[in-house]
Design a protein around this motif. Structure first.
Motif, short mmCIF file in Angstrom:
data_model
loop_
_atom_site.label_atom_id
_atom_site.label_comp_id
_atom_site.label_asym_id
_atom_site.label_seq_id
_atom_site.Cartn_x
_atom_site.Cartn_y
_atom_site.Cartn_z
N GLU A 1 0.97 -1.11 0.04
CA GLU A 1 0.01 -0.09 -0.11
C GLU A 1 0.84 1.17 0.07
N GLN A 2 0.19 2.31 -0.58
CA GLN A 2 0.87 3.53 -0.37
C GLN A 2 -0.41 4.60 0.35
N THR A 3 0.22 5.43 1.40
CA THR A 3 -0.56 6.28 2.01
C THR A 3 -0.23 7.73 1.80
N TYR A 4 -1.07 8.53 1.91
CA TYR A 4 -0.87 10.11 1.59
C TYR A 4 -1.71 10.75 2.70
N GLN A 5 -1.15 11.82 3.26
CA GLN A 5 -2.05 12.32 4.29
C GLN A 5 -1.51 14.12 3.88
N LEU A 6 -2.57 14.73 3.84
CA LEU A 6 -2.48 16.00 3.92
C LEU A 6 -3.12 16.86 5.03
N SER A 7 -2.26 17.78 5.56
CA SER A 7 -2.86 18.34 6.93
C SER A 7 -2.28 19.64 7.10
N LEU A 8 -2.90 20.40 8.18
CA LEU A 8 -2.45 21.89 8.27
C LEU A 8 -1.72 21.72 9.66
N GLN A 9 -0.51 22.20 9.62
CA GLN A 9 0.06 22.07 10.78
C GLN A 9 0.49 23.54 11.36
N THR A 10 0.08 23.59 12.58
CA THR A 10 0.33 25.05 13.40
C THR A 10 1.29 24.69 14.62
#
Length: 147
Positions: free
Chosen positions: A132-141
């Protein structure tokens, strides 16, 4: 899938615009899914250890800010639940191997004063295993305190 991540990091300044950081992050995620005609809820908790390199473009109060590095991720707890009591399943699997992922981020750093700064940056995390390949997009503060 919605989630929340919180943690702490230590930053070390290498040069006027370059720094490195590492720390410990805890992440909680949950998602709803319709499975066999009933709603199920999937939740899991993950521990992450980042090792990141940071670059800020200038020494001005507001400056572009970039991060890149590695993220060691370990799934600690996984739960699959169903509102029907007879179908409630809880899985705890601590035998899953930690996974090494890659993180990149680009955003901005704002210096409030010589001791306090705020950082906000969208981050992209990529991980790959054999199956599997995993992707994660997030907003880091981040709130950075300098002593």
């Amino acid at each position: 899938m919605a989630g929340f991540r919180a943690g702490t990091s230590l930053h070390a300044q290498l040069a006027p615009r370059w720094s490195v950081s590492s720390g410990l992050w805890l992440e909680w995620k949950s998602a709803g899914n319709v499975d066999y005609g009933s709603l199920t809820k999937l939740t899991h908790d993950t521990v992450k250890v980042p090792l990141l390199v940071h670059y800020q473009r200038t020494d001005k109060r507001l400056t572009p800010y970039f991060s890149a590095g590695l993220l060691l991720e370990k799934l600690m707890y996984f739960q699959h639940s169903n509102p029907k009591p007879s179908e409630n399943i809880v899985l705890i699997d601590l035998a899953i191997e930690p996974q090494l992922k890659y993180l990149v981020g680009a955003g901005a750093r704002y210096r409030f004063n010589e001791h306090l700064a705020g950082i906000i940056q969208p981050t992209f995390v990529f991980g790959a295993r054999a199956s599997e390949q995993t992707y994660q997009l997030s907003l880091q503060t981040q709130l950075v305190c300098r002593f």
